[in-house]
Design a protein around this motif. Structure first.
Motif, PDB file in Angstrom:
ATOM      1  N   ALA A   1       0.847  -1.181   0.000  1.00 28.59           N
ATOM      2  CA  ALA A   1       0.000   0.000   0.000  1.00 28.59           C
ATOM      3  C   ALA A   1       0.889   1.240   0.000  1.00 28.59           C
ATOM      4  O   ALA A   1       2.054   1.190   0.408  1.00 28.59           O
ATOM      5  CB  ALA A   1      -0.918   0.006   1.221  1.00 28.59           C
ATOM      6  N   PHE A   2       0.330   2.351  -0.452  1.00 27.77           N
ATOM      7  CA  PHE A   2       1.056   3.619  -0.522  1.00 27.77           C
ATOM      8  C   PHE A   2       0.151   4.725   0.001  1.00 27.77           C
ATOM      9  O   PHE A   2      -1.023   4.805  -0.366  1.00 27.77           O
ATOM     10  CB  PHE A   2       1.456   3.945  -1.966  1.00 27.77           C
ATOM     11  N   THR A   3       0.698   5.570   0.847  1.00 27.54           N
ATOM     12  CA  THR A   3      -0.054   6.752   1.266  1.00 27.54           C
ATOM     13  C   THR A   3       0.096   7.840   0.215  1.00 27.54           C
ATOM     14  O   THR A   3       1.000   7.803  -0.633  1.00 27.54           O
ATOM     15  CB  THR A   3       0.463   7.305   2.602  1.00 27.54           C
ATOM     16  N   GLY A   4      -0.786   8.839   0.284  1.00 26.18           N
ATOM     17  CA  GLY A   4      -0.578  10.054  -0.469  1.00 26.18           C
ATOM     18  C   GLY A   4       0.325  10.989   0.304  1.00 26.18           C
ATOM     19  O   GLY A   4       0.640  10.760   1.479  1.00 26.18           O
ATOM     20  N   LEU A   5       0.755  12.035  -0.343  1.00 23.59           N
ATOM     21  CA  LEU A   5       1.575  13.044   0.334  1.00 23.59           C
ATOM     22  C   LEU A   5       0.704  14.057   1.064  1.00 23.59           C
ATOM     23  O   LEU A   5       0.999  14.447   2.189  1.00 23.59           O
ATOM     24  CB  LEU A   5       2.464  13.759  -0.689  1.00 23.59           C
ATOM     25  N   ASN A   6      -0.385  14.461   0.438  1.00 22.10           N
ATOM     26  CA  ASN A   6      -1.224  15.541   0.954  1.00 22.10           C
ATOM     27  C   ASN A   6      -2.382  15.004   1.792  1.00 22.10           C
ATOM     28  O   ASN A   6      -2.708  13.811   1.720  1.00 22.10           O
ATOM     29  CB  ASN A   6      -1.775  16.348  -0.231  1.00 22.10           C
ATOM     30  N   PRO A   7      -3.016  15.848   2.594  1.00 25.57           N
ATOM     31  CA  PRO A   7      -4.212  15.414   3.318  1.00 25.57           C
ATOM     32  C   PRO A   7      -5.249  14.849   2.355  1.00 25.57           C
ATOM     33  O   PRO A   7      -5.434  15.357   1.239  1.00 25.57           O
ATOM     34  CB  PRO A   7      -4.711  16.708   3.978  1.00 25.57           C
ATOM     35  N   HIS A   8      -5.912  13.774   2.776  1.00 23.60           N
ATOM     36  CA  HIS A   8      -6.938  13.109   1.964  1.00 23.60           C
ATOM     37  C   HIS A   8      -6.394  12.684   0.588  1.00 23.60           C
ATOM     38  O   HIS A   8      -7.124  12.625  -0.385  1.00 23.60           O
ATOM     39  CB  HIS A   8      -8.162  14.002   1.778  1.00 23.60           C
ATOM     40  N   ALA A   9      -5.075  12.383   0.555  1.00 24.07           N
ATOM     41  CA  ALA A   9      -4.420  11.987  -0.698  1.00 24.07           C
ATOM     42  C   ALA A   9      -4.668  12.992  -1.807  1.00 24.07           C
ATOM     43  O   ALA A   9      -4.842  12.650  -2.976  1.00 24.07           O
ATOM     44  CB  ALA A   9      -4.865  10.590  -1.121  1.00 24.07           C
ATOM     45  N   GLY A  10      -4.677  14.270  -1.428  1.00 18.29           N
ATOM     46  CA  GLY A  10      -4.807  15.346  -2.399  1.00 18.29           C
ATOM     47  C   GLY A  10      -6.220  15.707  -2.789  1.00 18.29           C
ATOM     48  O   GLY A  10      -6.454  16.759  -3.380  1.00 18.29           O
ATOM     49  N   GLU A  11      -7.179  14.847  -2.470  1.00 17.66           N
ATOM     50  CA  GLU A  11      -8.592  15.082  -2.787  1.00 17.66           C
ATOM     51  C   GLU A  11      -8.770  15.496  -4.250  1.00 17.66           C
ATOM     52  O   GLU A  11      -9.306  16.560  -4.566  1.00 17.66           O
ATOM     53  CB  GLU A  11      -9.190  16.121  -1.831  1.00 17.66           C
ATOM     54  N   ASN A  12      -8.265  14.599  -5.140  1.00 14.19           N
ATOM     55  CA  ASN A  12      -8.390  14.806  -6.592  1.00 14.19           C
ATOM     56  C   ASN A  12      -7.823  16.150  -7.060  1.00 14.19           C
ATOM     57  O   ASN A  12      -8.369  16.807  -7.953  1.00 14.19           O
ATOM     58  CB  ASN A  12      -9.853  14.680  -7.033  1.00 14.19           C
ATOM     59  N   GLY A  13      -6.727  16.547  -6.429  1.00 16.22           N
ATOM     60  CA  GLY A  13      -6.043  17.757  -6.839  1.00 16.22           C
ATOM     61  C   GLY A  13      -6.421  19.003  -6.087  1.00 16.22           C
ATOM     62  O   GLY A  13      -5.757  20.049  -6.227  1.00 16.22           O
ATOM     63  N   ALA A  14      -7.447  18.945  -5.268  1.00 10.81           N
ATOM     64  CA  ALA A  14      -7.881  20.133  -4.530  1.00 10.81           C
ATOM     65  C   ALA A  14      -6.852  20.558  -3.495  1.00 10.81           C
ATOM     66  O   ALA A  14      -6.761  21.741  -3.150  1.00 10.81           O
ATOM     67  CB  ALA A  14      -9.223  19.864  -3.852  1.00 10.81           C
ATOM     68  N   MET A  15      -6.064  19.584  -2.971  1.00 14.00           N
ATOM     69  CA  MET A  15      -5.067  19.908  -1.943  1.00 14.00           C
ATOM     70  C   MET A  15      -3.669  19.486  -2.373  1.00 14.00           C
ATOM     71  O   MET A  15      -2.841  19.109  -1.556  1.00 14.00           O
ATOM     72  CB  MET A  15      -5.453  19.233  -0.612  1.00 14.00           C
ATOM     73  N   GLY A  16      -3.394  19.547  -3.650  1.00 12.92           N
ATOM     74  CA  GLY A  16      -2.076  19.206  -4.153  1.00 12.92           C
ATOM     75  C   GLY A  16      -2.153  18.193  -5.281  1.00 12.92           C
ATOM     76  O   GLY A  16      -3.069  17.368  -5.333  1.00 12.92           O
ATOM     77  N   ARG A  17      -1.173  18.234  -6.178  1.00  8.29           N
ATOM     78  CA  ARG A  17      -1.205  17.385  -7.354  1.00  8.29           C
ATOM     79  C   ARG A  17      -0.161  16.263  -7.325  1.00  8.29           C
ATOM     80  O   ARG A  17      -0.019  15.524  -8.304  1.00  8.29           O
ATOM     81  CB  ARG A  17      -1.005  18.224  -8.618  1.00  8.29           C
ATOM     82  N   GLU A  18       0.576  16.129  -6.243  1.00  6.62           N
ATOM     83  CA  GLU A  18       1.609  15.089  -6.208  1.00  6.62           C
ATOM     84  C   GLU A  18       1.023  13.696  -6.414  1.00  6.62           C
ATOM     85  O   GLU A  18       1.643  12.836  -7.053  1.00  6.62           O
ATOM     86  CB  GLU A  18       2.376  15.142  -4.882  1.00  6.62           C
ATOM     87  N   GLU A  19      -0.158  13.456  -5.882  1.00 12.33           N
ATOM     88  CA  GLU A  19      -0.789  12.144  -6.059  1.00 12.33           C
ATOM     89  C   GLU A  19      -1.108  11.892  -7.537  1.00 12.33           C
ATOM     90  O   GLU A  19      -0.891  10.778  -8.046  1.00 12.33           O
ATOM     91  CB  GLU A  19      -2.077  12.052  -5.235  1.00 12.33           C
ATOM     92  N   ILE A  20      -1.594  12.903  -8.232  1.00 12.68           N
ATOM     93  CA  ILE A  20      -1.987  12.775  -9.642  1.00 12.68           C
ATOM     94  C   ILE A  20      -0.766  12.715 -10.556  1.00 12.68           C
ATOM     95  O   ILE A  20      -0.679  11.871 -11.457  1.00 12.68           O
ATOM     96  CB  ILE A  20      -2.905  13.946 -10.050  1.00 12.68           C
TER      97      ILE A  20
END
Length: 331
Positions: A206-225
């Motif tokens: 498993a992998f976590t996201g970097l941002n809260p809520h795994a970025g929330e589809n880009g609303a809180m960061g794009r590193e996940e995307i």
């Protein structure tokens, strides 16, 4: 054929290493999964652990024959016997030399695994130590022995195995240090060594996201995307069983942990906080990616309580047991 013994390094002598080493032997000498010996100053350990049966051995191979009745010690004298709780720069070269010798004995096959007692890095810097800690120094020593490695720090507590992809750097530097290659290389090493040392044929990562809520589809960061999801797609195409990026605030409860064998976290505290919350005294640090087995208690030198006889040995005991299991799985 009996397994080769484990080898404990001395760590910072002025810390709690003498007490917890003695307590670990007392807890394990009757039913240890594997005999172990200490690489350190026999006379200093004797002074710090009065009443503990110790015996000097000339070679690590002698440890199994005496282990049930005494803690075997490969005597390596310190230049100074520090007062408990007070680090002494004079001991730094011996602390480093103990790590070097332990690695050499592992490469020679005399030690089936290394268990390192905690070091005090600021004390070692005076002796020329220029590494973040044990893990990258062990990788450096592996390269000296002709093995270029990708080291991976894994923390283990009960059923949780957590890997911080970025480790001892400021939080502000994490987004820049978090690269596609770092995620891919650490995932590959983790999958390989979970199979090699833990008997998990196809590990679920498993992998976590970097941002809260795994970025929330880009609303809180794009590193996940832009970074994490493409890296995970590459791993899937390579045949690895991966999931994520997960929101870190829901990735560590018992039901979530049942879905993966290890979780790769994007920065230090994402991995360390759950481990220490789950089992503060019994967590174990495991170095994956090395050409030998290395575990360590997941705590520091505890200078403030050194010499009082109150140090909790649970983490060292867990590190010894895990090292022995990993060595058995490798065999």
């Amino acid at each position: 054929m009996a397994p080769a013994p484990l080898l404990l390094t001395c760590g910072e002598p002025a810390g709690v290493a003498p007490e917890i080493s003695g307590f670990a032997w007392q807890a394990l000498h009757q039913d240890a999964p594997c005999a172990f010996a200490l690489l350190g100053d026999f006379h200093y350990w004797q002074a710090r652990c009065p009443g503990l049966p110790l015996t000097q051995i000339a070679a690590l191979s002698e440890a199994p024959a005496v282990f049930a009745r005494a803690l075997p010690v490969l005597h390596r004298p310190l230049l100074a016997h520090p007062v408990p709780g007070t680090i002494s720069p004079e001991t730094a070269p011996q602390v480093i030399a103990a790590i070097d010798e332990a690695v050499a004995l592992a490469f020679e096959g005399q030690a089936s695994a290394i268990v390192t007692n905690p070091i005090q890095k600021d004390a070692l810097y005076s002796a020329g130590f220029r590494h973040q800690g044990h893990t990258d120094y062990l990788a450096h020593l592996s390269a000296r022995h002709g093995h270029a490695v990708q080291e991976v720090m894994m923390l283990v507590a009960e059923d949780l195995r957590a890997i911080p992809v970025t480790v001892h750097i400021p939080l502000k530097d994490v987004p820049q240090a978090l690269t596609r290659e770092a995620i891919l290389s650490q995932a590959r090493v983790t999958a390989r060594d979970l199979a090699r040392y833990f008997g998990i044929a196809r590990p679920r990562l498993a992998f976590t996201g970097l941002n809260p809520h795994a970025g929330e589809n880009g609303a809180m960061g794009r590193e996940e995307i832009d970074l994490i999801r493409p890296a995970l797609q590459t791993l899937k195409e390579e045949g690895l069983d991966v999931m994520g990026p997960l929101s870190a605030d829901t990735a560590f409860h018992a039901e979530a942990r049942a879905n993966y064998d290890a979780i790769l976290c994007m920065y230090h505290d994402q991995a360390l906080i759950p481990v220490k919350t789950l089992d503060f005294h019994g967590g174990v640090n495991v170095s994956l990616g090395l050409p030998f087995i290395r575990t360590s208690p997941d705590h520091g030198t505890a200078l403030g309580i050194a010499g009082r006889g109150t140090a909790n040995p649970k983490s060292l005991i867990a590190a010894i047991r895990l090292a022995a299991r990993m060595a058995g799985s490798q065999r």
